[in-house]
Design an enzyme around this catalytic site. Structure first.
Site, PDB file in Angstrom:
ATOM      1  N   GLU A 260     -38.375 -15.521 -24.434  1.00 21.33           N
ATOM      2  CA  GLU A 260     -39.548 -14.346 -23.753  1.00 21.33           C
ATOM      3  C   GLU A 260     -40.750 -14.505 -24.433  1.00 21.33           C
ATOM      4  O   GLU A 260     -41.248 -14.537 -25.734  1.00 21.33           O
ATOM      5  CB  GLU A 260     -38.587 -13.018 -24.867  1.00 21.33           C
ATOM      6  CG  GLU A 260     -37.367 -12.879 -23.802  1.00 21.33           C
ATOM      7  CD  GLU A 260     -36.487 -11.329 -24.047  1.00 21.33           C
ATOM      8  OE1 GLU A 260     -37.653 -10.479 -25.290  1.00 21.33           O
ATOM      9  OE2 GLU A 260     -35.907 -11.621 -24.177  1.00 21.33           O
ATOM     10  N   HIS A 278     -37.743  -6.547 -22.076  1.00 18.76           N
ATOM     11  CA  HIS A 278     -36.523  -6.368 -22.505  1.00 18.76           C
ATOM     12  C   HIS A 278     -37.262  -5.343 -22.870  1.00 18.76           C
ATOM     13  O   HIS A 278     -37.922  -4.360 -24.576  1.00 18.76           O
ATOM     14  CB  HIS A 278     -37.462  -7.545 -24.473  1.00 18.76           C
ATOM     15  CG  HIS A 278     -36.552  -7.232 -25.520  1.00 18.76           C
ATOM     16  ND1 HIS A 278     -36.286  -8.704 -25.954  1.00 18.76           N
ATOM     17  CD2 HIS A 278     -35.512  -6.497 -25.432  1.00 18.76           C
ATOM     18  CE1 HIS A 278     -34.935  -8.206 -27.057  1.00 18.76           C
ATOM     19  NE2 HIS A 278     -34.322  -6.845 -26.519  1.00 18.76           N
TER      20      HIS A 278
END
Length: 296
Positions: A260, A278
């Protein structure tokens, strides 16, 4: 006492600590090397997802008494290294339960009704109603893998949508969820074979790494839909890509990735993938709650 807040948190965290005469330093742009150099002066550390508490950092934390992660899980803290150093590791699992459960259900519904694709189509000046014919969730089977706080809340909401819920959790018994109309299965393969939708609510540990891969996709119904608001790495991204391209998986809503941000991730090339950055716990209410709980 001196506490470092190294990730972005609402002001309530600092306010509570300072009301207890604790000196608070907020610095959210430490590089790992800088944190390793500076950590030795702090008695406490409060983090979210960005700060990685590696063995090298913890080894230099000579005054550190506690690390608290404001949120669910402590996978960005090397717990064995902290234990060896005598540092208590805590988290705040209750503060973002509702927000994460709501996000999972939001993704489930968005997948079912092709919401992102239809929205983009209208913005482009098109009116493609037939192309975005959806799927009704009422009467469908939802497989919930992990029946902790979040998994149970997702199940409650799915039942309210008139879905049949299958649940798997080796640490949960029928006696622990008498008020929920969840059918517990003892074999995870039963969820793979029966579910129209599968949602994950488990931590990323050695036993759950690539829990769902090629074998598991082969067991699933054709046209299954997958939701992951838990942790990247629980689903093999390569296997998921292949299952989406083949049509075995009709759609996947992914809030978490192995890396990420997911730069260059080939899943982002597919129209039947609904990615979010997220966001599971990212509501004003949840952020406030985990910040408050971390400080307390």
């Amino acid at each position: 006492m001196k506490v470092l807040i190294s990730d972005n948190l609402p002001d309530i965290c600092k306010t509570i600590l300072e009301s207890a005469d604790i000196q608070v330093i907020t610095k959210t742009d430490f590089t790992p090397e800088e944190l390793q150099k500076e950590i030795g002066v702090y008695n406490g550390l409060i983090i979210r997802s960005s700060t990685q508490c590696t063995p090298e950092i913890i080894e230099r934390a000579d005054k550190l008494q506690a690390i608290c992660r404001a949120g669910v899980g402590v996978d960005n803290v090397n717990v064995p290294a902290a234990t060896k150093k005598g540092v208590i590791v805590m988290n705040t699992p209750g503060g973002n339960t509702t927000s994460t459960a709501e996000h999972a259900i939001t993704l489930l519904l968005a997948l079912s009704r092709n919401i992102p694709q239809a929205c983009n189509s209208v913005r482009e000046g098109k009116w493609e109603r037939k192309k975005f014919t959806g799927t009704q969730v009422s009467g469908k089977i939802l497989g919930v893998i992990g029946l902790g706080k979040i998994g149970k809340e997702v199940a409650k909401r799915a039942i309210a949508l008139e879905m049949k819920v299958l649940g798997y959790d080796p640490f949960v018994s029928n006696e622990k969820i008498p008020h929920l109309n969840i059918h517990l299965v003892k074999d995870l393969d039963e969820i793979y074979r029966q579910a129209d939708y599968i949602t994950l609510h488990i931590p990323l540990i050695k036993d759950t790494k690539n829990l769902i891969s090629n074998r598991e996709f082969e067991l699933m119904k054709n046209g299954v839909r997958i939701i992951n608001c838990a942790r990247g790495g629980i689903i093999s991204e390569d296997a998921l890509y292949d299952a989406l391209v083949s049509g075995k998986v009709a759609g996947a809503a992914i809030d978490v990735f192995e890396k990420e941000p997911p730069e260059g991730n080939k899943l982002l090339e597919l129209d039947n993938v609904l990615p979010t950055p997220h966001l599971g716990a990212l509501t004003e209410e949840a952020q406030y709650a985990v910040a408050r709980d971390a400080a307390e």
